[in-house]
Design a protein around this motif. Structure first.
Motif, PDB file in Angstrom:
ATOM      1  N   PRO A 218       0.827  -1.219   0.000  1.00 57.78           N
ATOM      2  CA  PRO A 218       0.000   0.000   0.000  1.00 57.78           C
ATOM      3  C   PRO A 218       0.852   1.257   0.000  1.00 57.78           C
ATOM      4  O   PRO A 218       1.965   1.276   0.520  1.00 57.78           O
ATOM      5  CB  PRO A 218      -0.816  -0.130   1.291  1.00 57.78           C
ATOM      6  CG  PRO A 218      -0.030  -1.060   2.157  1.00 57.78           C
ATOM      7  CD  PRO A 218       0.661  -2.010   1.232  1.00 57.78           C
ATOM      8  N   ILE A 219       0.304   2.316  -0.581  1.00 57.00           N
ATOM      9  CA  ILE A 219       1.012   3.598  -0.636  1.00 57.00           C
ATOM     10  C   ILE A 219       0.983   4.237   0.745  1.00 57.00           C
ATOM     11  O   ILE A 219      -0.074   4.389   1.349  1.00 57.00           O
ATOM     12  CB  ILE A 219       0.352   4.519  -1.676  1.00 57.00           C
ATOM     13  CG1 ILE A 219       0.406   3.873  -3.065  1.00 57.00           C
ATOM     14  CG2 ILE A 219       1.036   5.873  -1.706  1.00 57.00           C
ATOM     15  CD1 ILE A 219      -0.360   4.648  -4.118  1.00 57.00           C
ATOM     16  N   GLN A 220       2.147   4.624   1.220  1.00 61.09           N
ATOM     17  CA  GLN A 220       2.260   5.266   2.533  1.00 61.09           C
ATOM     18  C   GLN A 220       2.430   6.777   2.423  1.00 61.09           C
ATOM     19  O   GLN A 220       1.922   7.516   3.258  1.00 61.09           O
ATOM     20  CB  GLN A 220       3.443   4.666   3.308  1.00 61.09           C
ATOM     21  CG  GLN A 220       3.360   3.163   3.529  1.00 61.09           C
ATOM     22  CD  GLN A 220       2.201   2.768   4.415  1.00 61.09           C
ATOM     23  OE1 GLN A 220       1.710   3.560   5.220  1.00 61.09           O
ATOM     24  NE2 GLN A 220       1.740   1.536   4.272  1.00 61.09           N
ATOM     25  N   THR A 221       3.161   7.229   1.422  1.00 57.57           N
ATOM     26  CA  THR A 221       3.411   8.659   1.245  1.00 57.57           C
ATOM     27  C   THR A 221       3.223   9.022  -0.221  1.00 57.57           C
ATOM     28  O   THR A 221       3.369   8.177  -1.116  1.00 57.57           O
ATOM     29  CB  THR A 221       4.837   9.048   1.684  1.00 57.57           C
ATOM     30  OG1 THR A 221       5.788   8.341   0.863  1.00 57.57           O
ATOM     31  CG2 THR A 221       5.069   8.679   3.134  1.00 57.57           C
ATOM     32  N   MET A 222       2.929  10.298  -0.474  1.00 59.68           N
ATOM     33  CA  MET A 222       2.664  10.756  -1.838  1.00 59.68           C
ATOM     34  C   MET A 222       2.971  12.247  -1.928  1.00 59.68           C
ATOM     35  O   MET A 222       2.867  12.982  -0.938  1.00 59.68           O
ATOM     36  CB  MET A 222       1.200  10.487  -2.207  1.00 59.68           C
ATOM     37  CG  MET A 222       0.767  11.070  -3.544  1.00 59.68           C
ATOM     38  SD  MET A 222      -0.992  10.853  -3.878  1.00 59.68           S
ATOM     39  CE  MET A 222      -1.701  11.824  -2.546  1.00 59.68           C
ATOM     40  N   TYR A 223       3.348  12.677  -3.143  1.00 62.44           N
ATOM     41  CA  TYR A 223       3.544  14.105  -3.414  1.00 62.44           C
ATOM     42  C   TYR A 223       3.157  14.362  -4.862  1.00 62.44           C
ATOM     43  O   TYR A 223       3.381  13.515  -5.742  1.00 62.44           O
ATOM     44  CB  TYR A 223       4.996  14.527  -3.170  1.00 62.44           C
ATOM     45  CG  TYR A 223       5.186  16.025  -3.191  1.00 62.44           C
ATOM     46  CD1 TYR A 223       4.801  16.802  -2.113  1.00 62.44           C
ATOM     47  CD2 TYR A 223       5.733  16.655  -4.306  1.00 62.44           C
ATOM     48  CE1 TYR A 223       4.955  18.181  -2.136  1.00 62.44           C
ATOM     49  CE2 TYR A 223       5.894  18.026  -4.335  1.00 62.44           C
ATOM     50  CZ  TYR A 223       5.501  18.786  -3.244  1.00 62.44           C
ATOM     51  OH  TYR A 223       5.652  20.153  -3.268  1.00 62.44           O
ATOM     52  N   VAL A 224       2.573  15.542  -5.111  1.00 63.49           N
ATOM     53  CA  VAL A 224       2.099  15.911  -6.447  1.00 63.49           C
ATOM     54  C   VAL A 224       2.782  17.213  -6.849  1.00 63.49           C
ATOM     55  O   VAL A 224       2.769  18.192  -6.089  1.00 63.49           O
ATOM     56  CB  VAL A 224       0.565  16.076  -6.469  1.00 63.49           C
ATOM     57  CG1 VAL A 224       0.101  16.408  -7.879  1.00 63.49           C
ATOM     58  CG2 VAL A 224      -0.118  14.812  -5.971  1.00 63.49           C
ATOM     59  N   GLU A 225       3.382  17.214  -8.044  1.00 63.73           N
ATOM     60  CA  GLU A 225       4.024  18.404  -8.585  1.00 63.73           C
ATOM     61  C   GLU A 225       3.645  18.515 -10.057  1.00 63.73           C
ATOM     62  O   GLU A 225       4.242  17.866 -10.925  1.00 63.73           O
ATOM     63  CB  GLU A 225       5.536  18.326  -8.426  1.00 63.73           C
ATOM     64  CG  GLU A 225       6.322  19.480  -9.032  1.00 63.73           C
ATOM     65  CD  GLU A 225       6.094  20.818  -8.332  1.00 63.73           C
ATOM     66  OE1 GLU A 225       6.427  21.855  -8.927  1.00 63.73           O
ATOM     67  OE2 GLU A 225       5.573  20.825  -7.196  1.00 63.73           O
ATOM     68  N   GLY A 226       2.600  19.303 -10.353  1.00 65.88           N
ATOM     69  CA  GLY A 226       2.138  19.427 -11.723  1.00 65.88           C
ATOM     70  C   GLY A 226       1.607  18.097 -12.242  1.00 65.88           C
ATOM     71  O   GLY A 226       0.695  17.494 -11.668  1.00 65.88           O
ATOM     72  N   ALA A 227       2.187  17.619 -13.340  1.00 66.93           N
ATOM     73  CA  ALA A 227       1.803  16.325 -13.915  1.00 66.93           C
ATOM     74  C   ALA A 227       2.615  15.178 -13.346  1.00 66.93           C
ATOM     75  O   ALA A 227       2.433  14.029 -13.754  1.00 66.93           O
ATOM     76  CB  ALA A 227       1.963  16.365 -15.439  1.00 66.93           C
ATOM     77  N   GLU A 228       3.516  15.470 -12.390  1.00 66.18           N
ATOM     78  CA  GLU A 228       4.370  14.436 -11.792  1.00 66.18           C
ATOM     79  C   GLU A 228       3.722  13.936 -10.506  1.00 66.18           C
ATOM     80  O   GLU A 228       3.302  14.727  -9.649  1.00 66.18           O
ATOM     81  CB  GLU A 228       5.763  14.989 -11.489  1.00 66.18           C
ATOM     82  CG  GLU A 228       6.388  15.812 -12.606  1.00 66.18           C
ATOM     83  CD  GLU A 228       6.605  15.011 -13.872  1.00 66.18           C
ATOM     84  OE1 GLU A 228       6.787  13.787 -13.772  1.00 66.18           O
ATOM     85  OE2 GLU A 228       6.575  15.615 -14.954  1.00 66.18           O
ATOM     86  N   LEU A 229       3.667  12.616 -10.388  1.00 65.76           N
ATOM     87  CA  LEU A 229       3.074  11.983  -9.216  1.00 65.76           C
ATOM     88  C   LEU A 229       4.113  11.063  -8.594  1.00 65.76           C
ATOM     89  O   LEU A 229       4.656  10.178  -9.267  1.00 65.76           O
ATOM     90  CB  LEU A 229       1.827  11.187  -9.612  1.00 65.76           C
ATOM     91  CG  LEU A 229       1.056  10.484  -8.502  1.00 65.76           C
ATOM     92  CD1 LEU A 229       0.508  11.485  -7.500  1.00 65.76           C
ATOM     93  CD2 LEU A 229      -0.089   9.661  -9.092  1.00 65.76           C
ATOM     94  N   PHE A 230       4.415  11.286  -7.308  1.00 68.25           N
ATOM     95  CA  PHE A 230       5.434  10.505  -6.605  1.00 68.25           C
ATOM     96  C   PHE A 230       4.755   9.714  -5.487  1.00 68.25           C
ATOM     97  O   PHE A 230       4.051  10.299  -4.653  1.00 68.25           O
ATOM     98  CB  PHE A 230       6.512  11.416  -6.013  1.00 68.25           C
ATOM     99  CG  PHE A 230       7.107  12.378  -7.009  1.00 68.25           C
ATOM    100  CD1 PHE A 230       8.184  12.013  -7.785  1.00 68.25           C
ATOM    101  CD2 PHE A 230       6.573  13.651  -7.177  1.00 68.25           C
ATOM    102  CE1 PHE A 230       8.728  12.904  -8.717  1.00 68.25           C
ATOM    103  CE2 PHE A 230       7.101  14.545  -8.087  1.00 68.25           C
ATOM    104  CZ  PHE A 230       8.189  14.162  -8.856  1.00 68.25           C
TER     105      PHE A 230
END
Length: 743
Positions: A218-230
């Protein structure tokens, strides 16, 4: 300057002192201010009143004595003011202190009031609450929060009440909520992680994205920068561009947070991973660019000033042992700007934000900790943080953000806690009239109290009904008891300063008691924040039970913090049996491994100039010590009337190296008192004849050990010869201390 202008000046000064008086009068009558500070404010208030009256009196006397031209009037008035300050220096000092402290004390009034907004359905994770940007600058903002029940809620405030804007239900628990939008633009799109899926919503609640990453964890952390998804699981990092797989990375330790340097300031996509092994890993595509060592395990990251600073590469980080720091991520090497040590041993950092709560035009640093502490830091001229204010909440703070929520024009710090409470520290003045403790309620306040009383009565009636139902079910022979489920937010962190471990346990329900059991010797240390009563039970260390202690908590205690110290080199398991105040009584067991080097931390950089402890192992010395031990045991056997052990060596052929080896063995036997003899056979001997010799030695009662010297000639099978030796008296080709003797 004319007399009228001077009169206006003194009147304004008197009004200013009167305002100071009203401010300090309000502080001196409040119960949430420190008593000493309240007394100081009362004294300063008296000085302000005397100063105001003295100004008016001096001005009146001078006005009555005026018989000079207007040109001389100015000097007389200023002379009067100077004389007043010389005659009454304490009043001048009081006024000066009042003016200087007013800005500091206004901060105390500024963010002191705390009010609850809403109680979330379930528990919340770190960074699972966000504030949507206002539609119009200065207007109240909306709150978006996700909980472990999979509920994503957007809330607004209307007349002091939380009003739902939209609700969305996801399949699994929500571990992270982020805001996204155009690069360098307004972030008003909502992204939430649930299991391996990412959902996207507009500010009105319309679902525009459902992206299943198909990750194994499962995903624990996430960050969004424009069209980039981490996204990050426990160890795996994935980068998606327009929801298409772009890069990935496998971390050496668990990942706690992920962030990306703004792409509008730095052209390359540069993600940063906060990892448990006290390292920030800077990536480029799927490769590791370099590592940044930080003083503790980083738990959260935030862009400095919400945009990374002037160059966009400055990152704030908080650690699980309570430190906060600022690091600049350079192209090839990092630069540490400053670090806040955790001298007061506060809790670990779970949330960071930058917001101008002090209204001085400079963004302040807001820190939320897992012990419920919210701190505000301002920056001095050298951009170093200075502590300004703190507020203690009853639960761990999972998210903090500054904004305007309830009242337009008044800044607030919104906090979400582990159990799902959302509260705020507001800058709206809390005005109270001086005099008796009489409170005047508005019609709206009366209606709210009547409504709350009605809800309270309904809840009490429901509790009575459910209690009767439970009593009937408990006495039934056919009913099956269901075990209530509850989550535990726990943390087991090493404190390097005092070489101890901090164990924190937090529940959504009140804790009844916690039982600690350990199969390794440990010491329990005192904790100031701990109000529980501890009792020890008798243990039997011979059976592996070194500790049995029970902590009985006070009512409504949802968080318990313990501190232990282990003994270096001894390892085992510490078990915590947590029992909440629920019916039927239920207990959950949590285990924590205490490792042999439990008080040590991994180092990432070796200092060549540092003196290291080294130990030289002398093999010859150790061999001589073993020979002396064997000699002592053999002499002891002979004194007891038993014969000395006997070794027989079988050599096939005339290999010089084998002869030297056997010679040393016989010499060692002579030194230790072991009898020895050798049998030398020709190189042409047949395999069957050699096996007959070995079988004869197996049956010889006077032989306690057999050593067949290897290698043997090529026409003889080596493994067959070794297998022919009786395992009880087999002696391998190793030093004599490994002999297996049959007596």
């Amino acid at each position: 300057m004319t007399f009228r202008s001077l009169l206006s000046l003194f009147v304004l000064e008197g009004l200013d002192l009167t305002l100071d008086w009203s401010l300090f009068a309000d502080i001196s009558t409040r119960h949430d201010i420190d008593p000493f500070l309240s007394d100081v404010c009362l004294v300063i208030m008296v000085f302000c009143v005397i100063g105001t009256l003295t100004f008016v009196l001096e001005l009146y006397l001078k006005y009555m004595e005026i018989s000079k031209p207007e040109s001389d009037l100015n000097s007389d008035v200023f002379s009067a003011a100077t004389t007043w300050l010389e005659d009454i220096p304490m009043i001048g000092l009081g006024v000066y202190v009042a003016m200087t402290l007013r800005s500091h004390l206004s901060l105390v009034l500024y963010v002191k009031a705390v009010y609850a907004i809403f109680e979330a359905v379930g528990v919340t994770s770190s960074k699972s609450m966000r504030l949507l940007p206002p539609q119009i600058p200065g207007k109240p903002q909306r709150i978006v929060v996700g909980d472990h029940n999979g509920e994503l809620q957007c809330l607004g405030m209307k007349k002091g009440e939380a009003v739902p804007v939209f609700n969305a239900t996801l399949k699994k628990k929500i571990t992270r909520v982020e805001l996204g939008g155009p690069v360098g633009g307004t972030r008003e799109r909502i992204f939430a992680t649930s299991g391996s899926e990412i959902k996207g919503y507009t500010k009105k609640g319309k679902n525009f994205l459902s992206f299943d990453t198909s990750l194994a964890e499962p995903i624990q952390t996430m960050y969004v920068e424009g069209a980039e998804l981490f996204t990050c699981g426990n160890y795996v990092y994935n980068h998606y561009h327009d929801c298409k797989d772009a890069n990935h990375f496998l971390s050496a330790d668990s990942i706690c947070d992920v962030i990306c340097i703004p792409t509008n300031k730095v052209p390359d996509v540069t993600p940063v991973l906060a990892c448990q092994d006290r390292v920030l890993r800077v990536l480029q595509d799927s490769d590791l660019l370099y590592e940044v060592e930080v003083p503790g395990p980083p738990s959260v990251m935030q862009l400095y000033g919400n945009d990374g600073g002037d160059e966009g590469d400055e990152i704030l980080y908080g650690t699980s042992d309570g430190r906060v720091g600022l690091v600049q991520i350079g192209r090839m090497a990092p630069s540490h700007r400053w670090e806040l040590p955790n001298e007061k041993r506060n809790g670990g950092v779970l949330a960071l934000d930058s917001y101008d709560i002090t209204a001085d035009g400079v963004l302040d640093l807001i820190v939320g900790r897992d012990d419920g502490l919210v701190e505000i830091y301002s920056y001095d001229e050298s951009d170093e943080p200075i502590f300004r204010f703190k507020q203690q909440l009853s639960e761990s703070v999972t998210s903090v953000q500054g904004g305007v929520i309830a009242t337009q024009g008044f800044d607030e710090i919104v906090c979400s806690t582990y159990a799902g409470w959302i509260s705020a520290l507001t800058s709206e003045p809390n005005i109270k009239e001086s005099g008796p403790d009489v409170y005047h309620l508005s019609d709206q306040g009366r209606e709210k109290i009547i409504g709350l009383r009605g809800e309270l009565e309904e809840l009490q009636q429901k509790v009575v009904t459910e209690r009767e139902k439970y009593q009937q079910t408990a006495t039934s022979k056919t009913a099956i008891s269901a075990v209530p489920h509850f989550d535990i937010n726990d943390k087991f962190v090493l404190n390097r300063e005092d070489a101890s471990y901090t164990l924190s346990l937090e529940l959504q329900l009140p804790i009844d008691n916690v039982l600690l059991q350990s199969d390794v010797p440990i010491d329990l240390l005192d904790v100031e924040k701990n109000s529980a009563v501890v009792s020890y039970s008798a243990c039997n260390p011979e059976e592996g039970n070194f500790l049995l202690a029970t902590y009985r908590c006070q009512a409504n205690t949802t968080r318990l913090e313990l501190k232990i110290r282990s003994i270096e080199g001894q390892y085992g398991t510490l078990q915590a049996y947590v029992t909440p105040r629920v019916q039927p009584k239920t207990c959950r067991v949590k285990q924590y491994q205490i490792k042999p080097l439990s008080l040590h931390q991994r180092t990432h950089v070796f200092d060549d100039a540092r003196t290291l402890a080294a130990k030289l192992i002398d093999g010859r010395k150790i061999a001589n010590e073993i020979k002396d031990e064997v000699k002592f045991e053999v002499e002891k056997m002979v004194k007891e009337g038993r014969r000395s052990p006997s070794l027989c060596v079988v050599l096939v052929g005339d290999d010089p190296a084998s002869k030297t080896y056997i010679k040393n063995k016989i010499k060692a036997c002579q030194y230790t008192g072991i009898e020895s003899r050798s049998i030398q056979l020709p190189e042409t001997i047949k395999e069957a004849e050699l096996l007959d010799v070995i079988h004869g030695l197996n049956n010889d009662e006077s032989v306690d050990g057999i050593l067949v010297q290897l290698p043997v000639p090529d026409h003889i099978t080596e493994r067959r010869v070794c297998n022919a030796v009786d395992p009880i008296i087999l002696t391998e080709l190793f030093p004599f201390e490994y002999y297996i003797l049959k007596w």
